[in-house]
Scaffold this motif. Structure first.
Motif, PDB file in Angstrom:
ATOM      1  N   GLN A  14       0.581  -1.487   0.090  1.00 35.03           N
ATOM      2  CA  GLN A  14       0.186  -0.485  -0.275  1.00 35.03           C
ATOM      3  C   GLN A  14       0.475   1.692  -0.026  1.00 35.03           C
ATOM      4  N   GLN A  15       2.083   1.366   0.548  1.00 35.11           N
ATOM      5  CA  GLN A  15       3.071   2.476   0.414  1.00 35.11           C
ATOM      6  C   GLN A  15       3.726   2.648  -0.856  1.00 35.11           C
ATOM      7  N   GLU A  16       4.033   1.714  -1.094  1.00 37.20           N
ATOM      8  CA  GLU A  16       4.515   2.369  -3.281  1.00 37.20           C
ATOM      9  C   GLU A  16       3.158   2.400  -3.729  1.00 37.20           C
ATOM     10  N   LEU A  17       1.557   2.250  -3.322  1.00 29.25           N
ATOM     11  CA  LEU A  17       0.641   2.631  -3.919  1.00 29.25           C
ATOM     12  C   LEU A  17       0.216   4.616  -3.535  1.00 29.25           C
ATOM     13  N   VAL A  18       0.797   4.517  -2.422  1.00 25.25           N
ATOM     14  CA  VAL A  18       0.678   6.204  -1.837  1.00 25.25           C
ATOM     15  C   VAL A  18       1.367   7.174  -2.762  1.00 25.25           C
ATOM     16  N   GLU A  19       2.648   6.541  -2.570  1.00 22.07           N
ATOM     17  CA  GLU A  19       4.106   7.513  -2.349  1.00 22.07           C
ATOM     18  C   GLU A  19       4.095   7.382  -3.792  1.00 22.07           C
ATOM     19  N   LEU A  20       3.336   6.447  -4.562  1.00 23.57           N
ATOM     20  CA  LEU A  20       3.616   6.979  -6.287  1.00 23.57           C
ATOM     21  C   LEU A  20       2.135   7.709  -7.006  1.00 23.57           C
ATOM     22  N   ALA A  21       1.236   8.018  -5.803  1.00 26.92           N
ATOM     23  CA  ALA A  21      -0.105   9.281  -6.211  1.00 26.92           C
ATOM     24  C   ALA A  21       0.663  10.375  -5.974  1.00 26.92           C
ATOM     25  N   ALA A  22       1.831  10.140  -4.232  1.00 29.08           N
ATOM     26  CA  ALA A  22       1.586  11.455  -3.861  1.00 29.08           C
ATOM     27  C   ALA A  22       2.800  12.179  -5.240  1.00 29.08           C
ATOM     28  N   SER A  23       4.149  10.854  -5.631  1.00 28.39           N
ATOM     29  CA  SER A  23       5.086  11.795  -6.421  1.00 28.39           C
ATOM     30  C   SER A  23       4.284  12.355  -7.755  1.00 28.39           C
ATOM     31  N   PHE A  24       3.135  11.773  -8.757  1.00 29.48           N
ATOM     32  CA  PHE A  24       2.028  12.256  -9.376  1.00 29.48           C
ATOM     33  C   PHE A  24       1.405  14.119  -8.857  1.00 29.48           C
ATOM     34  N   ILE A  25       1.140  13.660  -8.248  1.00 28.44           N
ATOM     35  CA  ILE A  25      -0.065  15.036  -7.415  1.00 28.44           C
ATOM     36  C   ILE A  25       1.511  16.634  -6.618  1.00 28.44           C
ATOM     37  N   ARG A  26       3.183  15.873  -7.209  1.00 29.53           N
ATOM     38  CA  ARG A  26       3.728  16.800  -6.935  1.00 29.53           C
ATOM     39  C   ARG A  26       4.279  17.173  -8.000  1.00 29.53           C
ATOM     40  N   ILE A  27       3.535  17.074  -9.212  1.00 30.98           N
ATOM     41  CA  ILE A  27       4.345  17.209 -10.361  1.00 30.98           C
ATOM     42  C   ILE A  27       3.248  18.445 -10.951  1.00 30.98           C
ATOM     43  N   PRO A  28       3.529  19.973 -11.166  1.00 40.57           N
ATOM     44  CA  PRO A  28       1.981  20.524 -11.186  1.00 40.57           C
ATOM     45  C   PRO A  28       1.345  20.524 -12.741  1.00 40.57           C
ATOM     46  N   SER A  29       0.706  19.250 -13.155  1.00 43.64           N
ATOM     47  CA  SER A  29       0.665  19.552 -14.844  1.00 43.64           C
ATOM     48  C   SER A  29      -1.461  20.416 -14.294  1.00 43.64           C
ATOM     49  N   GLU A  30      -0.713  21.407 -13.862  1.00 41.92           N
ATOM     50  CA  GLU A  30      -2.010  22.412 -14.091  1.00 41.92           C
ATOM     51  C   GLU A  30      -2.753  22.399 -15.526  1.00 41.92           C
ATOM     52  N   ASN A  31      -3.757  23.173 -15.882  1.00 46.17           N
ATOM     53  CA  ASN A  31      -4.498  23.049 -17.988  1.00 46.17           C
ATOM     54  C   ASN A  31      -5.747  23.968 -17.273  1.00 46.17           C
ATOM     55  N   PRO A  32      -5.193  25.632 -17.411  1.00 46.99           N
ATOM     56  CA  PRO A  32      -3.981  26.013 -18.029  1.00 46.99           C
ATOM     57  C   PRO A  32      -3.300  25.924 -17.559  1.00 46.99           C
ATOM     58  N   SER A  33      -2.566  26.485 -18.317  1.00 50.55           N
ATOM     59  CA  SER A  33      -0.543  27.262 -18.033  1.00 50.55           C
ATOM     60  C   SER A  33      -0.410  27.083 -18.085  1.00 50.55           C
ATOM     61  N   PRO A  34       1.026  28.233 -18.211  1.00 53.13           N
ATOM     62  CA  PRO A  34       2.343  28.383 -19.047  1.00 53.13           C
ATOM     63  C   PRO A  34       3.352  26.715 -18.932  1.00 53.13           C
ATOM     64  N   GLU A  35       3.483  26.131 -18.331  1.00 54.72           N
ATOM     65  CA  GLU A  35       3.778  25.351 -18.067  1.00 54.72           C
ATOM     66  C   GLU A  35       3.804  24.022 -18.039  1.00 54.72           C
ATOM     67  N   PHE A  36       2.381  23.718 -18.506  1.00 56.94           N
ATOM     68  CA  PHE A  36       1.513  22.856 -18.924  1.00 56.94           C
ATOM     69  C   PHE A  36       2.106  21.926 -19.903  1.00 56.94           C
ATOM     70  N   LYS A  37       2.559  22.277 -20.575  1.00 54.15           N
ATOM     71  CA  LYS A  37       3.810  20.876 -21.166  1.00 54.15           C
ATOM     72  C   LYS A  37       4.414  20.632 -20.923  1.00 54.15           C
ATOM     73  N   LYS A  38       5.600  21.105 -20.215  1.00 65.28           N
ATOM     74  CA  LYS A  38       6.443  20.637 -19.636  1.00 65.28           C
ATOM     75  C   LYS A  38       6.263  19.920 -18.662  1.00 65.28           C
ATOM     76  N   ARG A  39       5.004  20.090 -18.262  1.00 61.79           N
ATOM     77  CA  ARG A  39       4.881  19.825 -16.396  1.00 61.79           C
ATOM     78  C   ARG A  39       3.836  18.093 -16.935  1.00 61.79           C
ATOM     79  N   SER A  40       3.052  18.116 -17.854  1.00 66.46           N
ATOM     80  CA  SER A  40       2.585  17.439 -18.528  1.00 66.46           C
ATOM     81  C   SER A  40       3.218  15.970 -19.133  1.00 66.46           C
ATOM     82  N   ALA A  41       5.094  16.357 -19.589  1.00 69.11           N
ATOM     83  CA  ALA A  41       5.585  15.818 -19.696  1.00 69.11           C
ATOM     84  C   ALA A  41       6.481  15.232 -19.160  1.00 69.11           C
ATOM     85  N   GLU A  42       6.473  15.700 -18.136  1.00 71.26           N
ATOM     86  CA  GLU A  42       7.324  15.030 -17.097  1.00 71.26           C
ATOM     87  C   GLU A  42       6.047  14.480 -15.931  1.00 71.26           C
ATOM     88  N   MET A  43       5.193  14.107 -16.045  1.00 74.51           N
ATOM     89  CA  MET A  43       4.377  13.135 -15.918  1.00 74.51           C
ATOM     90  C   MET A  43       4.400  12.204 -16.790  1.00 74.51           C
TER      91      MET A  43
END
Length: 191
Positions: A14-43
């Motif tokens: 379970q901790q592996e899943l929680v850490e995976l989800a938390a790591s996704f949340i830490r990437i601010p792939s907001e849409n729309p955003s000036p950083e959207f393409k960069k952050r989405s590519a990071e995701m």
């Protein structure tokens, strides 16, 4: 492998899943955003690395050089022919807005009182982490579970990329024979 054993296995990791989800949340792939393409590519790279380590073949589909990428992660399970299971998700989130209105950092991925906090925890980063985690588990335990067929995870970098979805539907449906399911998914996404 019994259902009870599978549940125990998931609980033990379970901790592996929680850490995976938390790591996704830490990437601010907001849409729309000036950083959207960069952050989405990071995701996309983050998910691809996770699943590649589990034995998935990663392919990218893009309409043009500057277009967003749609990623397909494909695994043969036990290399025995059978049906295809397809997981779908998107990597972008609604902008967090004024962070001073939040009681926590919307991109912290913090766990507080047993709750995972952050933008996308419920839509769609938590769900995408769950899909990715389960896809990895199914690939890992396919021989033990005697699974047949193929497993694919499809994710688009934007939930609103209807044109990318149309291209994906056409290519993947023709290549892999999952046309009916994908047409249904596309129909739902248009309305």
């Amino acid at each position: 492998m019994s259902t009870r054993i599978i549940r125990q296995l998931i609980r033990s990791r379970q901790q592996e899943l929680v850490e995976l989800a938390a790591s996704f949340i830490r990437i601010p792939s907001e849409n729309p955003s000036p950083e959207f393409k960069k952050r989405s590519a990071e995701m996309g790279r983050h998910i691809s690395r996770y699943l590649a380590a589990k034995g998935f073949l990663i392919t990218e589909h893009r309409r043009s050089e500057n277009a967003l990428v749609t990623v397909v992660c494909d695994a043969p399970l036990t290399r025995v022919p059978g049906p295809r299971l397809l997981f779908c998700g998107h990597t972008d989130v609604v902008p967090a807005g004024d962070c001073s209105h939040w009681t926590f950092d919307p991109f912290s991925g913090e766990v507080r009182a047993g709750m995972l906090l952050g933008r996308g925890a419920s839509d769609m980063k938590g769900g995408l982490a769950s899909l990715t985690f389960v896809a990895g588990l199914l690939q890992e335990f396919a021989p033990t579970l005697n699974l047949k067929g193929r497993l694919s995870e499809y994710f688009t970098l934007s939930c609103c990329s209807t044109h990318v979805l149309k291209i994906f539907l056409k290519r993947i449906s023709q290549k892999h024979g999952v046309q009916q399911y994908l047409k249904t998914m596309f129909y739902i996404s248009k309305n």
